[in-house]
Design an enzyme around this catalytic site. Structure first.
Site, mmCIF file in Angstrom:
data_model
loop_
_atom_site.group_PDB
_atom_site.id
_atom_site.type_symbol
_atom_site.label_atom_id
_atom_site.label_comp_id
_atom_site.label_asym_id
_atom_site.label_seq_id
_atom_site.Cartn_x
_atom_site.Cartn_y
_atom_site.Cartn_z
ATOM 1 N N LYS A 137 -80.685 -28.349 -58.641
ATOM 2 C CA LYS A 137 -79.787 -27.220 -58.339
ATOM 3 C C LYS A 137 -79.286 -26.563 -59.605
ATOM 4 O O LYS A 137 -79.104 -25.348 -59.645
ATOM 5 C CB LYS A 137 -78.601 -27.682 -57.485
ATOM 6 C CG LYS A 137 -78.998 -27.929 -56.050
ATOM 7 C CD LYS A 137 -77.793 -27.917 -55.125
ATOM 8 C CE LYS A 137 -78.227 -28.064 -53.674
ATOM 9 N NZ LYS A 137 -77.123 -28.279 -52.768
ATOM 10 N N LYS A 221 -90.042 -28.995 -50.301
ATOM 11 C CA LYS A 221 -89.195 -29.320 -49.154
ATOM 12 C C LYS A 221 -88.775 -28.055 -48.403
ATOM 13 O O LYS A 221 -88.484 -27.042 -49.040
ATOM 14 C CB LYS A 221 -87.953 -30.045 -49.687
ATOM 15 C CG LYS A 221 -87.129 -30.745 -48.648
ATOM 16 C CD LYS A 221 -85.930 -31.436 -49.286
ATOM 17 C CE LYS A 221 -84.915 -30.435 -49.774
ATOM 18 N NZ LYS A 221 -83.632 -31.016 -50.189
ATOM 19 N N LYS A 224 -82.806 -24.530 -46.911
ATOM 20 C CA LYS A 224 -81.992 -23.367 -46.532
ATOM 21 C C LYS A 224 -82.033 -22.313 -47.616
ATOM 22 O O LYS A 224 -81.844 -21.131 -47.360
ATOM 23 C CB LYS A 224 -80.529 -23.788 -46.365
ATOM 24 C CG LYS A 224 -80.232 -24.707 -45.231
ATOM 25 C CD LYS A 224 -78.761 -25.189 -45.330
ATOM 26 C CE LYS A 224 -78.508 -26.409 -44.497
ATOM 27 N NZ LYS A 224 -77.360 -27.206 -44.947
HETATM 28 P P1 TYM Z 1 -77.766 -30.865 -46.245
HETATM 29 O O1 TYM Z 1 -76.717 -29.992 -45.667
HETATM 30 O O2 TYM Z 1 -78.634 -30.321 -47.337
HETATM 31 O O3 TYM Z 1 -78.742 -31.353 -45.088
HETATM 32 C C1 TYM Z 1 -78.246 -31.889 -43.886
HETATM 33 C C2 TYM Z 1 -79.157 -32.997 -43.400
HETATM 34 O O4 TYM Z 1 -80.485 -32.495 -43.223
HETATM 35 C C3 TYM Z 1 -81.412 -33.312 -43.934
HETATM 36 N N1 TYM Z 1 -82.508 -32.462 -44.434
HETATM 37 C C4 TYM Z 1 -83.796 -32.680 -44.198
HETATM 38 N N2 TYM Z 1 -84.435 -33.646 -43.505
HETATM 39 C C5 TYM Z 1 -85.778 -33.581 -43.435
HETATM 40 N N3 TYM Z 1 -86.515 -32.592 -44.029
HETATM 41 C C6 TYM Z 1 -85.915 -31.602 -44.739
HETATM 42 N N4 TYM Z 1 -86.634 -30.627 -45.299
HETATM 43 C C7 TYM Z 1 -84.494 -31.623 -44.842
HETATM 44 N N5 TYM Z 1 -83.582 -30.815 -45.453
HETATM 45 C C8 TYM Z 1 -82.375 -31.352 -45.193
HETATM 46 C C9 TYM Z 1 -80.604 -33.910 -45.076
HETATM 47 O O5 TYM Z 1 -81.207 -35.095 -45.570
HETATM 48 C C10 TYM Z 1 -79.272 -34.155 -44.417
HETATM 49 O O6 TYM Z 1 -79.293 -35.386 -43.722
HETATM 50 N N6 TYM Z 1 -75.281 -34.008 -49.263
HETATM 51 C C11 TYM Z 1 -75.619 -33.711 -47.880
HETATM 52 C C12 TYM Z 1 -74.425 -33.490 -46.998
HETATM 53 C C13 TYM Z 1 -73.420 -34.598 -47.003
HETATM 54 C C14 TYM Z 1 -73.552 -35.882 -46.398
HETATM 55 C C15 TYM Z 1 -72.317 -36.531 -46.619
HETATM 56 C C16 TYM Z 1 -74.590 -36.497 -45.692
HETATM 57 C C17 TYM Z 1 -72.178 -34.545 -47.565
HETATM 58 N N7 TYM Z 1 -71.489 -35.692 -47.330
HETATM 59 C C18 TYM Z 1 -72.093 -37.844 -46.165
HETATM 60 C C19 TYM Z 1 -74.366 -37.799 -45.232
HETATM 61 C C20 TYM Z 1 -73.138 -38.458 -45.464
HETATM 62 C C21 TYM Z 1 -76.446 -32.433 -47.851
HETATM 63 O O7 TYM Z 1 -76.389 -31.610 -48.733
HETATM 64 O O8 TYM Z 1 -77.156 -32.263 -46.696
#
Ligand code: TYM
Length: 359
Positions: A137, A221, A224
């Site tokens: 990032k 990957k 968003k």
């Molecule tokens: P975020 O918002 O980027 O994504 C949310 C969830 O979607 C999953 N994900 C994917 N899974 C499969 N293939 C993909 N291409 C893909 N893109 C995203 C992510 O693994 C996630 O489970 N840091 C985290 C948010 C967070 C969090 C937490 C998660 C903050 N605090 C505590 C678990 C526990 C994030 O940026 O996810």
């Protein structure tokens, strides 16, 4: 969940954090979070959100819209508010029971940020500097990114440990952050001579699509933040948009792979096969044999039909909920009140352990 393979080892017997849940016939407490930034896509759904609903009968669950994580990069305030509602609507549309489980947004529970400060003082600079998501990032512009972006994984650890959550369902890209969460828990427990104070959280990474790739490039990957909307299927895409994106999805000139080993060498085909298997709740080997040697056009037609059937109702329910922001806000407020009731006593214990005087 026919093809569910949980990546984590079974929790050791005698884990004191599991005992109270086991006594209630549950396997533990879950926390997971999703950022309200940009459109929710198929990767978020298959990697995380769909699993949230599937786990809710076996665990006590807290599902959090992590609005404080979102502002580690600039956000439009009005958009942030509407996207926060949209993620909550997605949790509900995917089948999470907001009455039984807890759905809330992070900023309504101040204990997350309060524990994050303590964790900023536990985590080491070296650990944080190794986070690949930060490196990706920040890119070449490290001097100019926010301090919050660097500290982000400590807040994520706080999201989980402020509830002493035992399990965290996520996609594969969050694995490193969960390892850091375990390191922070272990160091806190050691530093403050508080054995077993925080649990060593287990990741739950399962299904045939734990890492969904871009439809335009099977080595990247699905994300968003990809500037090309054609690279992802958004949860709110209609049937025509889904059909067009799948038709245009990148493939190679050969017929469909003959075996899983063959598929693994062809990332675009492999990605589409994984998506099919996950949406159909089937084993990937089974899907590979069904389409082996066939033309991509035939496979893509079947994938489109399946994706529309599975995602259409979720998107439609999200749209319906988005027209009723009062209802979504009430779910978030009620969830946050219940989350605060769980988090505040744990923060009290942390403060006492660290040596902070109470007001
Ligand atoms: P975020 O918002 O980027 O994504 C949310 C969830 O979607 C999953 N994900 C994917 N899974 C499969 N293939 C993909 N291409 C893909 N893109 C995203 C992510 O693994 C996630 O489970 N840091 C985290 C948010 C967070 C969090 C937490 C998660 C903050 N605090 C505590 C678990 C526990 C994030 O940026 O996810």
């Amino acid at each position: 969940m026919p093809d569910a393979t949980v990546s984590s080892a079974d929790a050791p017997t005698g884990n004191p954090h599991l005992a109270p849940y086991n006594a209630r016939g549950l396997k533990g407490r879950i926390l997971s979070g999703v950022q309200p930034t940009g459109n929710l896509h198929l990767g978020n759904y298959l990697g995380a959100i769909r699993n949230f609903a599937r786990l809710q009968d076996d665990y006590e669950c807290l599902y959090c819209v992590v609005d404080q994580h979102a502002i580690t990069v600039p956000q439009d305030p009005a958009l942030l508010a509407s996207q926060t509602r949209e993620i909550a609507a997605a949790f509900l549309a995917a089948g999470v029971d907001g009455g039984k489980q807890i759905i809330f947004n992070q900023s309504m529970v101040p204990a997350h940020a309060q524990l994050a400060w303590v964790f900023n003082c536990v985590a080491r600079m070296g650990w944080m500097s190794r986070m690949t998501q930060f490196k990706e990032k920040a890119g070449k512009d490290r001097e100019n990114v926010s301090l919050g972006l660097f500290a982000y994984p400590a807040l994520m650890a706080a999201d989980i440990l402020i509830y002493k959550a035992t399990h965290v369902p996520v996609g594969e890209d969050q694995k490193q952050h969960l390892e850091l969460t375990r390191d922070i828990a272990i160091k806190f427990n050691n530093d403050f001579n508080a054995p077993d104070f925080f649990p060593i959280t287990e990741p739950l990474i399962f299904g045939a699509a734990t890492r969904v790739m871009s439809l335009r490039d099977g080595t990247k990957k699905m994300s968003k933040s990809d500037p090309s909307d054609q690279s992802r299927i958004n949860l709110t895409d209609d049937a025509d948009a889904i059909a067009l994106k799948i038709r245009r999805a990148k493939t190679d000139p050969l017929p469909m792979p003959e075996s899983e080993a063959d598929a693994e060498k062809r990332p675009d085909a492999d990605n589409l096969l994984g998506i099919f298997a996950a949406l159909a709740d089937r084993e990937k080997t089974d899907v590979v044999s069904e389409f082996a040697g066939k033309q991509f056009s035939e496979f893509k037609a079947a994938l489109t039909e399946l994706a529309v059937a599975r995602l259409g109702p979720v998107g439609a329910e999200m749209q319906r909920l988005m027209k009723d922001p009062g209802h979504v806000d009430a779910v978030l407020r009620d969830g946050a009140a219940r989350a605060r009731a769980l988090a505040d006593p744990i923060l009290d214990e942390v403060y006492r352990t660290v040596g902070f005087l109470k007001p």
